[in-house]
Design a protein around this motif. Structure first.
Motif, PDB file in Angstrom:
ATOM      1  N   GLU A 136       0.819  -1.205   0.000  1.00 36.15           N
ATOM      2  CA  GLU A 136       0.000   0.000   0.000  1.00 36.15           C
ATOM      3  C   GLU A 136       0.853   1.254   0.000  1.00 36.15           C
ATOM      4  O   GLU A 136       0.496   2.256  -0.629  1.00 36.15           O
ATOM      5  CB  GLU A 136      -0.951   0.017   1.204  1.00 36.15           C
ATOM      6  CG  GLU A 136      -2.058  -0.998   1.076  1.00 36.15           C
ATOM      7  CD  GLU A 136      -2.132  -1.935   2.259  1.00 36.15           C
ATOM      8  OE1 GLU A 136      -1.393  -1.712   3.235  1.00 36.15           O
ATOM      9  OE2 GLU A 136      -2.916  -2.873   2.191  1.00 36.15           O
ATOM     10  N   GLY A 137       1.961   1.214   0.708  1.00 35.48           N
ATOM     11  CA  GLY A 137       2.841   2.379   0.751  1.00 35.48           C
ATOM     12  C   GLY A 137       3.435   2.675  -0.616  1.00 35.48           C
ATOM     13  O   GLY A 137       3.555   3.837  -1.016  1.00 35.48           O
ATOM     14  N   ALA A 138       3.794   1.621  -1.344  1.00 40.07           N
ATOM     15  CA  ALA A 138       4.363   1.805  -2.677  1.00 40.07           C
ATOM     16  C   ALA A 138       3.321   2.374  -3.634  1.00 40.07           C
ATOM     17  O   ALA A 138       3.617   3.247  -4.459  1.00 40.07           O
ATOM     18  CB  ALA A 138       4.901   0.478  -3.214  1.00 40.07           C
ATOM     19  N   MET A 139       2.083   1.893  -3.540  1.00 43.85           N
ATOM     20  CA  MET A 139       1.014   2.397  -4.407  1.00 43.85           C
ATOM     21  C   MET A 139       0.701   3.862  -4.091  1.00 43.85           C
ATOM     22  O   MET A 139       0.446   4.660  -4.983  1.00 43.85           O
ATOM     23  CB  MET A 139      -0.255   1.549  -4.269  1.00 43.85           C
ATOM     24  CG  MET A 139      -0.125   0.168  -4.864  1.00 43.85           C
ATOM     25  SD  MET A 139       0.354   0.200  -6.598  1.00 43.85           S
ATOM     26  CE  MET A 139      -1.043   1.030  -7.296  1.00 43.85           C
ATOM     27  N   MET A 140       0.735   4.213  -2.797  1.00 39.89           N
ATOM     28  CA  MET A 140       0.473   5.595  -2.418  1.00 39.89           C
ATOM     29  C   MET A 140       1.577   6.510  -2.961  1.00 39.89           C
ATOM     30  O   MET A 140       1.300   7.597  -3.479  1.00 39.89           O
ATOM     31  CB  MET A 140       0.389   5.716  -0.886  1.00 39.89           C
ATOM     32  CG  MET A 140      -0.056   7.092  -0.428  1.00 39.89           C
ATOM     33  SD  MET A 140      -0.443   7.198   1.315  1.00 39.89           S
ATOM     34  CE  MET A 140       1.087   6.714   2.073  1.00 39.89           C
ATOM     35  N   ALA A 141       2.822   6.043  -2.898  1.00 43.40           N
ATOM     36  CA  ALA A 141       3.936   6.833  -3.429  1.00 43.40           C
ATOM     37  C   ALA A 141       3.807   6.998  -4.947  1.00 43.40           C
ATOM     38  O   ALA A 141       4.070   8.075  -5.491  1.00 43.40           O
ATOM     39  CB  ALA A 141       5.267   6.176  -3.073  1.00 43.40           C
ATOM     40  N   ALA A 142       3.369   5.936  -5.625  1.00 39.10           N
ATOM     41  CA  ALA A 142       3.184   6.008  -7.072  1.00 39.10           C
ATOM     42  C   ALA A 142       2.087   7.004  -7.415  1.00 39.10           C
ATOM     43  O   ALA A 142       2.221   7.805  -8.348  1.00 39.10           O
ATOM     44  CB  ALA A 142       2.858   4.635  -7.641  1.00 39.10           C
TER      45      ALA A 142
END
Length: 89
Positions: free
Chosen positions: A4-10
């Motif tokens: 989820e953190g990676a998707m939010m950063a993207a």
């Protein structure tokens, strides 16, 4: 769930890129769009069918000449490469 953190950063990165893109479009001034909102009118000369045929034949001739030059150049380069490979083999 992981990631989820990676998707939010993207998503944040995409949003930042989108905001920069809109600034670029506005920065062009008159180059990107007509500022006044009026349609630009052009006075193109009228072309007869003979003019179009002459232009078409001229472009075909130039295309053929360019293609012949490309083929000759490619052939010369290939001959040089093959001769170098044969020499060092």
């Amino acid at each position: 769930m992981g990631g989820e953190g990676a998707m939010m950063a993207a998503n944040q990165s995409l949003k930042a890129n989108r905001s920069q893109l809109s600034k670029k479009k506005r920065g062009f001034g008159g180059l990107a769009h007509n500022q006044s909102g009026k349609k630009t009118e052009y006075n193109f000369p009228k072309a007869t069918k003979e003019d179009i045929k002459k232009l078409r034949n001229k472009l075909k001739k130039e295309h053929i000449e360019r293609r012949v030059k490309q083929i000759v150049l490619l052939t010369v380069i290939m001959i040089i490469l093959i001769s170098v490979f044969i020499y060092f083999a």
